[in-house]
Scaffold this motif. Sequence first.
Motif, PDB file in Angstrom:
ATOM      1  N   ALA A  12       1.792   9.266   9.455  1.00 39.62           N
ATOM      2  CA  ALA A  12       0.541   9.163  10.288  1.00 39.62           C
ATOM      3  C   ALA A  12      -0.282   8.162   9.477  1.00 39.62           C
ATOM      4  O   ALA A  12      -0.859   7.240  10.111  1.00 39.62           O
ATOM      5  CB  ALA A  12       0.177  10.198  10.870  1.00 39.62           C
ATOM      6  N   ARG A  13      -0.747   8.519   8.269  1.00 43.82           N
ATOM      7  CA  ARG A  13      -1.677   7.692   7.465  1.00 43.82           C
ATOM      8  C   ARG A  13      -0.951   6.350   7.372  1.00 43.82           C
ATOM      9  O   ARG A  13      -1.849   5.412   7.302  1.00 43.82           O
ATOM     10  CB  ARG A  13      -1.740   8.548   6.014  1.00 43.82           C
ATOM     11  CG  ARG A  13      -2.635   9.805   5.975  1.00 43.82           C
ATOM     12  CD  ARG A  13      -2.879  10.322   4.914  1.00 43.82           C
ATOM     13  NE  ARG A  13      -1.894  11.240   4.576  1.00 43.82           N
ATOM     14  CZ  ARG A  13      -1.362  11.190   3.267  1.00 43.82           C
ATOM     15  NH1 ARG A  13      -1.587  10.532   2.222  1.00 43.82           N
ATOM     16  NH2 ARG A  13      -0.126  12.097   3.073  1.00 43.82           N
ATOM     17  N   ALA A  14       0.122   6.291   7.213  1.00 42.58           N
ATOM     18  CA  ALA A  14       0.791   4.756   6.940  1.00 42.58           C
ATOM     19  C   ALA A  14       0.701   4.164   8.217  1.00 42.58           C
ATOM     20  O   ALA A  14       0.142   2.729   8.084  1.00 42.58           O
ATOM     21  CB  ALA A  14       2.164   4.948   6.500  1.00 42.58           C
TER      22      ALA A  14
ATOM     23  N   ASP B 154      -3.336 -11.250  10.041  1.00 39.28           N
ATOM     24  CA  ASP B 154      -3.122 -12.229   9.287  1.00 39.28           C
ATOM     25  C   ASP B 154      -2.766 -12.044   7.735  1.00 39.28           C
ATOM     26  O   ASP B 154      -2.452 -12.829   6.882  1.00 39.28           O
ATOM     27  CB  ASP B 154      -4.057 -13.432   9.425  1.00 39.28           C
ATOM     28  CG  ASP B 154      -5.423 -12.883   8.874  1.00 39.28           C
ATOM     29  OD1 ASP B 154      -5.566 -11.662   8.955  1.00 39.28           O
ATOM     30  OD2 ASP B 154      -6.105 -13.762   8.718  1.00 39.28           O
ATOM     31  N   TRP B 155      -2.971 -10.637   7.510  1.00 34.77           N
ATOM     32  CA  TRP B 155      -2.507 -10.217   6.094  1.00 34.77           C
ATOM     33  C   TRP B 155      -1.031  -9.921   6.008  1.00 34.77           C
ATOM     34  O   TRP B 155      -0.382  -8.998   5.786  1.00 34.77           O
ATOM     35  CB  TRP B 155      -3.171  -8.989   5.651  1.00 34.77           C
ATOM     36  CG  TRP B 155      -4.747  -9.100   5.684  1.00 34.77           C
ATOM     37  CD1 TRP B 155      -5.426  -9.965   5.856  1.00 34.77           C
ATOM     38  CD2 TRP B 155      -5.474  -8.120   5.088  1.00 34.77           C
ATOM     39  NE1 TRP B 155      -6.817  -9.882   5.827  1.00 34.77           N
ATOM     40  CE2 TRP B 155      -7.027  -8.695   5.308  1.00 34.77           C
ATOM     41  CE3 TRP B 155      -5.518  -6.869   4.634  1.00 34.77           C
ATOM     42  CZ2 TRP B 155      -8.006  -7.797   4.752  1.00 34.77           C
ATOM     43  CZ3 TRP B 155      -6.513  -6.188   4.294  1.00 34.77           C
ATOM     44  CH2 TRP B 155      -7.978  -6.739   4.286  1.00 34.77           C
ATOM     45  N   ASP B 156      -0.230 -11.110   6.016  1.00 31.32           N
ATOM     46  CA  ASP B 156       1.189 -11.002   6.417  1.00 31.32           C
ATOM     47  C   ASP B 156       1.935 -10.823   4.966  1.00 31.32           C
ATOM     48  O   ASP B 156       3.090 -10.577   4.844  1.00 31.32           O
ATOM     49  CB  ASP B 156       1.580 -12.090   6.841  1.00 31.32           C
ATOM     50  CG  ASP B 156       1.155 -13.701   6.027  1.00 31.32           C
ATOM     51  OD1 ASP B 156       0.437 -13.499   5.241  1.00 31.32           O
ATOM     52  OD2 ASP B 156       1.617 -14.636   6.743  1.00 31.32           O
ATOM     53  N   ASN B 157       0.947 -10.632   3.794  1.00 31.55           N
ATOM     54  CA  ASN B 157       1.421 -10.472   2.320  1.00 31.55           C
ATOM     55  C   ASN B 157       1.170  -9.067   2.055  1.00 31.55           C
ATOM     56  O   ASN B 157       1.148  -8.799   0.801  1.00 31.55           O
ATOM     57  CB  ASN B 157       1.069 -11.078   1.415  1.00 31.55           C
ATOM     58  CG  ASN B 157      -0.334 -11.270   0.976  1.00 31.55           C
ATOM     59  OD1 ASN B 157      -1.029 -10.945   2.000  1.00 31.55           O
ATOM     60  ND2 ASN B 157      -0.515 -11.552  -0.053  1.00 31.55           N
ATOM     61  N   VAL B 158       0.832  -8.002   2.922  1.00 32.78           N
ATOM     62  CA  VAL B 158       0.716  -6.663   2.877  1.00 32.78           C
ATOM     63  C   VAL B 158       1.639  -5.719   3.462  1.00 32.78           C
ATOM     64  O   VAL B 158       1.799  -5.877   4.783  1.00 32.78           O
ATOM     65  CB  VAL B 158      -0.811  -6.232   3.022  1.00 32.78           C
ATOM     66  CG1 VAL B 158      -0.840  -4.874   2.895  1.00 32.78           C
ATOM     67  CG2 VAL B 158      -1.699  -7.088   2.414  1.00 32.78           C
ATOM     68  N   GLY B 159       2.268  -4.853   2.841  1.00 29.32           N
ATOM     69  CA  GLY B 159       3.125  -3.999   3.431  1.00 29.32           C
ATOM     70  C   GLY B 159       2.719  -2.435   3.130  1.00 29.32           C
ATOM     71  O   GLY B 159       1.798  -2.076   2.370  1.00 29.32           O
ATOM     72  N   VAL B 160       3.063  -1.488   3.904  1.00 28.81           N
ATOM     73  CA  VAL B 160       2.438  -0.009   3.827  1.00 28.81           C
ATOM     74  C   VAL B 160       3.843   0.832   3.781  1.00 28.81           C
ATOM     75  O   VAL B 160       4.653   0.693   4.743  1.00 28.81           O
ATOM     76  CB  VAL B 160       1.784   0.353   4.969  1.00 28.81           C
ATOM     77  CG1 VAL B 160       1.097   1.689   4.837  1.00 28.81           C
ATOM     78  CG2 VAL B 160       0.504  -0.782   4.978  1.00 28.81           C
TER      79      VAL B 160
ATOM     80  N   VAL C 114       0.789  -1.223   0.097  1.00 29.99           N
ATOM     81  CA  VAL C 114      -0.023  -0.013  -0.228  1.00 29.99           C
ATOM     82  C   VAL C 114       0.943   1.213  -0.015  1.00 29.99           C
ATOM     83  O   VAL C 114       1.644   1.572   0.847  1.00 29.99           O
ATOM     84  CB  VAL C 114      -0.758  -0.080   1.079  1.00 29.99           C
ATOM     85  CG1 VAL C 114      -1.782   1.354   1.249  1.00 29.99           C
ATOM     86  CG2 VAL C 114      -1.629  -1.381   1.292  1.00 29.99           C
ATOM     87  N   LEU C 115       1.090   2.002  -1.093  1.00 34.25           N
ATOM     88  CA  LEU C 115       1.897   3.054  -1.212  1.00 34.25           C
ATOM     89  C   LEU C 115       1.100   4.419  -1.013  1.00 34.25           C
ATOM     90  O   LEU C 115       0.285   4.683  -1.661  1.00 34.25           O
ATOM     91  CB  LEU C 115       2.042   2.912  -2.828  1.00 34.25           C
ATOM     92  CG  LEU C 115       3.567   3.688  -3.227  1.00 34.25           C
ATOM     93  CD1 LEU C 115       4.653   2.938  -2.418  1.00 34.25           C
ATOM     94  CD2 LEU C 115       3.848   3.626  -4.851  1.00 34.25           C
TER      95      LEU C 115
END
Length: 143
Positions: free
Chosen positions: A56-58, A68-74, A40-41
Motif C-alpha cells: 500500500a505504501r508503494a 513525467d518522472w519516467d525514470n523512477v520506479g517503486v 524507491v525501495l
Amino acid sequence: MTTRSAFGGRAVYPGTFDPLTPGHLDIIDRARRLFGHVTVLVAINRAKTPATAPVARATAIREALPSDWDNVGVTPWEGLTATYCAENDVRVIVRGVRNVADIQHEYELAGMNQSLGVTTLLLPTRPHLASISSTAVRLLGRQ
C-alpha cells in the motif's frame, strides 16, 4: 519528459516512507536528475511497525509521483539494501539527511554499505523541509 542525468547509472532511495513526505519527494526529484534510473525501495522492516502495509505504501508513492518522472520506479523490499543493489546492478544508495544526528547515523551505514560494494550519496534536505518527518506527519494525522 525525460530528464538528463548527471551521473547516469542506477540508484536506490530506500526508506519506510510511512507516509511519504514533501522531503521524500524532493530527494526523489533531485536523485532522478542525477541518475538514469532511481528505484524507491519501500522497506519492509520487522523492527518497525508502519501504519500501512508495504504494498500500500508503494502504491501510494507511485500515485504521488508526477507522471513525467519516467525514470523512477517503486518496489517493496525486505532485506538489506545492499543485497537489492547486488541483485539489480545498482551501485549507489541515495539517502536524505536532515540534521547532524542523521549524518552520523547515515555515515555509519554508508561505511557498511561501502564494504559491501555500494556507494552512498547523502543529499542534505532543503532547509524549509528539514522539520518535516514521517513520524510528525503520522502524529498530526491522528489528531
